[in-house]
Design a protein around this motif. Structure first.
Motif, PDB file in Angstrom:
ATOM      1  N   ARG A   1      -5.013   1.979   2.014  1.00  0.00           N
ATOM      2  CA  ARG A   1      -4.766   1.349   3.309  1.00  0.00           C
ATOM      3  C   ARG A   1      -6.042   0.793   3.932  1.00  0.00           C
ATOM      4  O   ARG A   1      -6.058  -0.315   4.454  1.00  0.00           O
TER       5      ARG A   1
ATOM      6  N   ALA B   1      -1.352  -2.490   6.091  1.00  0.00           N
ATOM      7  CA  ALA B   1      -0.322  -1.456   6.280  1.00  0.00           C
ATOM      8  C   ALA B   1      -0.822  -0.391   7.253  1.00  0.00           C
ATOM      9  O   ALA B   1      -0.750   0.806   6.995  1.00  0.00           O
TER      10      ALA B   1
ATOM     11  N   ASN C   1       0.941  -0.450  -7.537  1.00  0.00           N
ATOM     12  CA  ASN C   1       0.082  -0.340  -6.345  1.00  0.00           C
ATOM     13  C   ASN C   1      -0.373   1.104  -6.132  1.00  0.00           C
ATOM     14  O   ASN C   1      -0.652   1.527  -5.012  1.00  0.00           O
ATOM     15  N   ARG C   2      -0.480   1.852  -7.225  1.00  0.00           N
ATOM     16  CA  ARG C   2      -0.908   3.249  -7.124  1.00  0.00           C
ATOM     17  C   ARG C   2      -2.286   3.380  -6.486  1.00  0.00           C
ATOM     18  O   ARG C   2      -2.581   4.371  -5.811  1.00  0.00           O
TER      19      ARG C   2
ATOM     20  N   GLU D   1       7.685  -8.135   5.518  1.00  0.00           N
ATOM     21  CA  GLU D   1       8.287  -7.846   4.227  1.00  0.00           C
ATOM     22  C   GLU D   1       9.308  -8.905   3.797  1.00  0.00           C
ATOM     23  O   GLU D   1       9.869  -8.815   2.703  1.00  0.00           O
TER      24      GLU D   1
ATOM     25  N   GLU E   1       3.577  -4.632  -8.313  1.00  0.00           N
ATOM     26  CA  GLU E   1       4.413  -3.552  -8.803  1.00  0.00           C
ATOM     27  C   GLU E   1       3.625  -2.283  -9.106  1.00  0.00           C
ATOM     28  O   GLU E   1       4.127  -1.185  -8.957  1.00  0.00           O
TER      29      GLU E   1
ATOM     30  N   GLY F   1      -0.105   5.446  -1.652  1.00  0.00           N
ATOM     31  CA  GLY F   1       1.341   5.602  -1.553  1.00  0.00           C
ATOM     32  C   GLY F   1       1.975   4.635  -0.580  1.00  0.00           C
ATOM     33  O   GLY F   1       2.902   4.998   0.161  1.00  0.00           O
ATOM     34  N   ILE F   2       1.513   3.391  -0.558  1.00  0.00           N
ATOM     35  CA  ILE F   2       2.049   2.390   0.361  1.00  0.00           C
ATOM     36  C   ILE F   2       3.420   1.943  -0.130  1.00  0.00           C
ATOM     37  O   ILE F   2       3.575   1.484  -1.269  1.00  0.00           O
ATOM     38  N   LYS F   3       4.426   2.071   0.726  1.00  0.00           N
ATOM     39  CA  LYS F   3       5.813   1.841   0.312  1.00  0.00           C
ATOM     40  C   LYS F   3       6.078   0.380  -0.003  1.00  0.00           C
ATOM     41  O   LYS F   3       6.653   0.052  -1.042  1.00  0.00           O
ATOM     42  N   TYR F   4       5.682  -0.524   0.897  1.00  0.00           N
ATOM     43  CA  TYR F   4       5.927  -1.948   0.646  1.00  0.00           C
ATOM     44  C   TYR F   4       4.820  -2.500  -0.237  1.00  0.00           C
ATOM     45  O   TYR F   4       3.661  -2.541   0.154  1.00  0.00           O
ATOM     46  N   LYS F   5       5.190  -2.959  -1.423  1.00  0.00           N
ATOM     47  CA  LYS F   5       4.203  -3.357  -2.436  1.00  0.00           C
ATOM     48  C   LYS F   5       3.799  -4.822  -2.357  1.00  0.00           C
ATOM     49  O   LYS F   5       2.839  -5.238  -3.023  1.00  0.00           O
TER      50      LYS F   5
ATOM     51  N   HIS G   1       1.020  -4.650  10.085  1.00  0.00           N
ATOM     52  CA  HIS G   1       1.671  -4.637   8.778  1.00  0.00           C
ATOM     53  C   HIS G   1       2.142  -6.040   8.411  1.00  0.00           C
ATOM     54  O   HIS G   1       2.747  -6.729   9.238  1.00  0.00           O
TER      55      HIS G   1
END
Length: 506
Positions: free
Chosen positions: A184, A161, A179-180, A136, A177, A169-173, A133
């Motif tokens: 992965r 990731a 990132n729909r 962040e 902004e 649905g990756i949490k850290y973008k 990963h």
């Protein structure tokens, strides 16, 4: 009575003048507000947009804009005239600039991608090996542009990731902004989409399903890119599209799957036993056991499919270029085509990547920015994608306090020279630090833990077959490359230096 009338008239005049002054004040205030708003709009319009089209495991020779600059033997290593054609990607190069000595920081997916978005060597990104990963707590070009007011979006394969495939649905973008559609990982040719659920499937499974439920990944991600561009086109935007092809499994969808069937592709010269019987340990490879144990059969069909995938990608690039033209966005949009690493495709009896040979480590990089980059520019200076972030931010006029390992090379792109040459030395390394390679626009030095040093003269020996390291005529060149390599390894805290010492001493 007359005095009374005069007083009344005076009152009316004063009242009228007061109202007039008030009206003028309101009008001027409104005009100033409108002017400021317009200035803000114009300021936004003055900001250049950015589109990065990024492919996976892409051999630079398959772009015809590179074929034009190579010798016939190097342009067509699979036989005379045998290669794909890419008119849309060529358009970017011809109307902008092409880099002929652009390398990935490490010829493996995750570390290269991490370097591209951060401007740091893999060891500083948190993701020096596949499946890790990205950190962040470090800036990316997207976090910086987001803070500058850009609409930032990412579409396609992320691979920063974890190891999961075909999941979103990756949490850290990482600053993107929207990132729909950030996936992965995964390289299945098709998505099966039903009831809002997405599953990656191969071509055999796709053939059994209704056509309205399947879509090729290249088409899906290109469609989503165009949807986003339509939504954000009136504001400054920065979008990265990462297409999973032309990575294995080497399948092109119809009609691209038959486009090159009549092309009689040949095994490359360097696949011959006379060149592969004895080779350095770093050239053997460890991605899978087949590569590690020895020779393999030339797969003509796989190469034809690969060419088909490249043509499919090129048509998708054409769709994006058309959108820019139709929406009057061409002149103020920086568009880049590049890749994470190359694909050997049987050169030196190898497949895929992970080695310092050109076909593995050298990547395509073409850029168009009509407002500022002279058309037809050729840049021969050696870069790695560690240089990308500081360079692109400078090209966009964005200032930042962030620190990068890479250099701001924007002047090479912005000056009036049609051709840029320099002997700048940079380096890239194997993920994990088992070998390192210093390169400039002509020479390549490879130093390994368990192997004698290799020095290639890419001008005299583009096939990378001859070791000039011990040739007395190359003594000064070898020393210069080696000294600079070790200087940079120390500067950037390259992990390989902490392991067993290389064969060579400083």
């Amino acid at each position: 009575m007359e005095n009374l009338i005069l007083k009344c008239l005076k009152f009316v005049v004063i009242k009228s003048m007061s109202q007039m002054r008030y009206l003028i004040f309101v009008f001027v205030s409104f005009f100033c507000l409108k002017l400021n708003a317009q200035k803000k709009v114009n300021s936004n319009q003055d900001k250049p947009n950015l589109i990065i089209i990024h492919t996976d495991e892409h051999n630079f020779r398959t772009l015809s804009c590179y074929q034009e600059l190579l010798s016939e033997e190097q342009a067509f290593v699979w036989g005379k005239g045998n290669n794909s054609k890419t008119p849309n990607i060529d358009k970017i190069a011809h109307q902008g600039a092409i880099s002929t000595s652009y390398y990935c920081a490490s010829p493996v997916c995750t570390p290269s991608r991490a370097s591209l978005v951060t401007g740091l060597y893999p060891q500083a990104t948190g993701a020096p090996k596949n499946g890790l990963h990205i950190r962040e707590d470090i800036p990316t070009f997207a976090t910086i542009l987001r803070d500058e007011g850009y609409a930032t979006s990412y579409v396609g394969k992320w691979h920063l990731a974890g190891h999961e495939k075909y999941t979103f649905g990756i949490k850290y973008k990482a600053g993107f902004e929207d990132n729909r559609y950030m996936m992965r990982g995964g390289h299945a040719p098709y998505f099966h989409i039903k009831n809002d659920k997405i599953k990656g499937i191969n071509e055999k499974a796709a053939a059994k399903l209704p056509e309205n439920e399947i879509i090729h990944l290249t088409d899906y991600f290109t469609d989503k890119t165009l949807e986003i561009l339509e939504r954000v086109k009136k504001k400054p935007f920065a979008l990265m599209l990462s297409i999973p092809d032309p990575h294995t499994p080497d399948y092109a969808k119809p009609p691209y799957n038959t486009m090159y069937d009549l092309m009689d592709v040949k095994a490359p010269k360097t696949m011959a036993a006379e060149y592969t019987a004895i080779k350095p340990t770093w050239a053997v490879g460890t991605e899978n056991t087949n590569e590690a144990v020895g020779r393999q059969a030339f797969n003509k069909k796989a190469l034809q499919q690969y060419f088909g995938m490249v043509s499919h990608i090129d048509d998708s690039v054409g769709r994006i270029l058309k959108f820019l033209d139709e929406n009057n966005l061409t002149d103020n949009t920086i568009i880049i085509f590049t890749a994470d690493h190359g694909d050997m495709f049987f050169e030196h009896n190898r497949r895929n990547k992970g080695v310092p040979y050109e076909a593995s480590a050298r990547i395509p990089f073409v850029i168009r920015y009509p407002n500022k980059i002279k058309s037809g520019k050729v840049i021969n200076t050696a870069y790695t994608n560690v240089d990308f972030v500081p360079t692109i931010l400078s090209l966009m006029g964005v200032e930042t306090d962030a620190k990068f390992h890479g250099l701001d090379t924007s002047n090479d792109f912005l000056n009036d020279k049609k051709e840029i040459n320099s002997d700048r030395i940079t380096y890239f390394a194997k993920s994990g630090g088992w070998w390192v390679s210093a390169v400039n626009d002509r020479y390549k030095l490879v130093i390994d833990k368990k192997e004698k040093p290799y020095l290639f003269d890419l001008e005299k020996d583009p096939d990378e077959l001859i070791n000039y390291y011990y040739d007395k005529n190359y003594k000064d060149i070898a020393k210069k490359m080696q000294d600079e390599l070790f200087r940079q390894l120390k500067t950037f805290d390259e992990p390989g230096l902490k392991l067993n010492r290389p064969y060579i001493t400083e």
